[in-house]
Design an enzyme around this catalytic site. Sequence first.
Site, short mmCIF file in Angstrom:
data_model
loop_
_atom_site.label_atom_id
_atom_site.label_comp_id
_atom_site.label_asym_id
_atom_site.label_seq_id
_atom_site.Cartn_x
_atom_site.Cartn_y
_atom_site.Cartn_z
N ASP A 1 0.87 -1.17 0.00
CA ASP A 1 0.00 0.00 0.00
C ASP A 1 0.91 1.22 0.00
O ASP A 1 1.51 1.55 1.02
CB ASP A 1 -0.90 -0.01 1.24
CG ASP A 1 -1.83 1.19 1.28
OD1 ASP A 1 -2.30 1.62 0.20
OD2 ASP A 1 -2.10 1.69 2.38
N GLU B 1 -1.07 -1.24 -4.96
CA GLU B 1 -2.29 -0.47 -5.18
C GLU B 1 -1.99 0.72 -6.09
O GLU B 1 -0.99 1.41 -5.91
CB GLU B 1 -2.87 0.02 -3.86
CG GLU B 1 -4.23 0.68 -4.04
CD GLU B 1 -4.88 1.05 -2.73
OE1 GLU B 1 -5.90 0.42 -2.39
OE2 GLU B 1 -4.37 1.94 -2.05
N ASP C 1 -2.73 0.78 7.03
CA ASP C 1 -1.90 0.68 5.84
C ASP C 1 -1.42 -0.76 5.61
O ASP C 1 -1.33 -1.22 4.47
CB ASP C 1 -0.70 1.62 5.95
CG ASP C 1 -1.13 3.06 6.13
OD1 ASP C 1 -1.67 3.63 5.17
OD2 ASP C 1 -0.97 3.60 7.24
#
Length: 164
Positions: free
Chosen positions: A7, A67, A139
């Site tokens: 992430d 991501e 996260d």
Amino acid sequence: MITLGIDPGIERIGVGFVESKNGKIKLLSHELIKTPSTLTTAQRLALLYEKLTHILNNHKADNVAVEELFFARNTTTAITVAHARGVIMLALQNAGLPIYEYTPLQVKQSLLGYGRADKKQIQYMIKMMLGESAPKQDDVADAVAIAITHINMSRLNEKLKIFS
């Protein structure tokens, strides 16, 4: 198959290694990379590269899921995070790992079947899938969710090959 989920961010970068074996998913390790706001952007990016490279050298992964960025409001933050994402992609490319990218919508649909889910719903699903080993930091949970999304997509692609 071991998938590393990432992430991206500039201050907090979630990292999670997830193994898929015999249809079961297991969290192998996870980490939160932090870069202090007292450093310059260039120093933070260098620190991020150094920490991620260290992680990649000390853990085995067959592939990586990252991501994609989505920012609707703050373009200044988006640019800084995009710099960080570029450093992440460079570290992954230098490690020779296959890289897959997923949007937040794809992650939510893969895990929950609903693209407008919030972070609490994602964390709840991760906890349901992994039990007590599920990470508590947002996260890191997002990184694990991205890895699981790739595992789910890989399974789907394998099933679709049967029909083609």
